[in-house]
Design a protein around this motif. Structure first.
Motif, PDB file in Angstrom:
ATOM      1  N   ARG A 253       1.257  11.601  -4.101  1.00  0.00           N
ATOM      2  CA  ARG A 253       2.230  12.095  -3.122  1.00  0.00           C
ATOM      3  C   ARG A 253       2.162  11.309  -1.816  1.00  0.00           C
ATOM      4  O   ARG A 253       3.175  11.098  -1.148  1.00  0.00           O
ATOM      5  CB  ARG A 253       2.013  13.588  -2.873  1.00  0.00           C
ATOM      6  N   GLY A 254       0.943  10.883  -1.442  1.00  0.00           N
ATOM      7  CA  GLY A 254       0.807  10.107  -0.215  1.00  0.00           C
ATOM      8  C   GLY A 254       1.593   8.815  -0.265  1.00  0.00           C
ATOM      9  O   GLY A 254       2.186   8.391   0.739  1.00  0.00           O
ATOM     10  N   THR A 255       1.611   8.171  -1.440  1.00  0.00           N
ATOM     11  CA  THR A 255       2.378   6.932  -1.600  1.00  0.00           C
ATOM     12  C   THR A 255       3.866   7.198  -1.441  1.00  0.00           C
ATOM     13  O   THR A 255       4.587   6.442  -0.786  1.00  0.00           O
ATOM     14  CB  THR A 255       2.099   6.306  -2.978  1.00  0.00           C
TER      15      THR A 255
ATOM     16  N   TYR B  65       5.280   9.680   0.274  1.00  0.00           N
ATOM     17  CA  TYR B  65       5.598  10.033   1.657  1.00  0.00           C
ATOM     18  C   TYR B  65       5.395   8.863   2.624  1.00  0.00           C
ATOM     19  O   TYR B  65       5.844   8.929   3.775  1.00  0.00           O
ATOM     20  CB  TYR B  65       4.772  11.236   2.099  1.00  0.00           C
ATOM     21  N   ALA B  66       4.783   7.793   2.157  1.00  0.00           N
ATOM     22  CA  ALA B  66       4.685   6.591   2.989  1.00  0.00           C
ATOM     23  C   ALA B  66       6.032   5.896   3.091  1.00  0.00           C
ATOM     24  O   ALA B  66       6.256   5.086   4.009  1.00  0.00           O
ATOM     25  CB  ALA B  66       3.650   5.638   2.398  1.00  0.00           C
TER      26      ALA B  66
END
Length: 205
Positions: free
Chosen positions: A46-48, A50-51
């Motif tokens: 998910r971090g990728t 939202y980046a």
């Protein structure tokens, strides 16, 4: 070298996200898709995601904006050829280069276009695309192909008729498997646009 590797990784990540979005729209419909669905399908965390995007709506908006800008670029590059073609005898007008280029673009990007314009996509996109194309090709745009002051009917009705007809033809072609070539579709659309539907139906010679 490190920067080029990073850029390539970003490109591949965005391509994976887009592919996941297209597949999920076809399967579930845009409204029911979650970010988790997208990241799982794209095999990223998910971090990728939202980046690069705020949420699924931001992802869809950026996809739609890219499509509209690319269509606008095609239109502006081909304006002079359309004007020259319209000066010919209407019965002998060749397919507009702008229409050939448009269908070549649609053919190359058929997966995303079918998803965006399909019943499971973002239904508001069709309205925005019609408005965008109208503003680009016609209306009050300073470099528009046709000026509103020359219209023979109220602009809002002409805009609605032409935009709905064009998108309907595109949807039919995409959904039926793109059996005709972009060149053939350009010929079909040019005949309808230049001579009218009654002529295309054989009712007017």
């Amino acid at each position: 070298m490190a920067d080029s590797k990073t850029d390539l990784r970003i490109i591949r990540t965005k391509e994976s996200i887009l592919t996941a979005l297209i597949d999920l729209i076809e399967e579930k419909g845009f409204e029911t898709i979650t970010v988790k669905d997208i990241t799982t399908r794209a095999n990223i965390n998910r971090g990728t995601f939202y980046a690069h995007y705020q949420d699924k709506f931001d992802l869809m908006a950026k996809c739609e904006e890219k499509v509209m800008l690319e269509i606008s670029s095609i239109a502006k590059q081909n304006f002079p050829n359309v004007i020259a073609s319209l000066e010919m005898d209407s019965s002998n007008v060749p397919p507009f280069p702008i229409t050939v280029s448009l269908f070549e673009y649609l053919n190359k990007n058929s997966d995303i276009m079918r998803a965006l314009l399909g019943p499971k996509g973002d239904l508001s996109f069709q309205t925005r695309l019609k408005e965008f194309m109208w503003d680009t090709l016609y209306g009050t745009n300073p470099i528009a192909l046709v000026k509103e002051e020359n219209f023979l009917v109220p602009g809002q009705y002409l805009s609605s008729y032409m935009g709905t007809a064009l998108i309907g033809v595109v949807q039919q072609w995409l959904n039926s498997g793109r059996k005709e070539s972009p060149q053939e579709m350009a010929r079909i659309l040019t005949i309808i646009n230049v001579n009218g539907p009654f002529y295309a139906a054989g009712l007017k010679k």
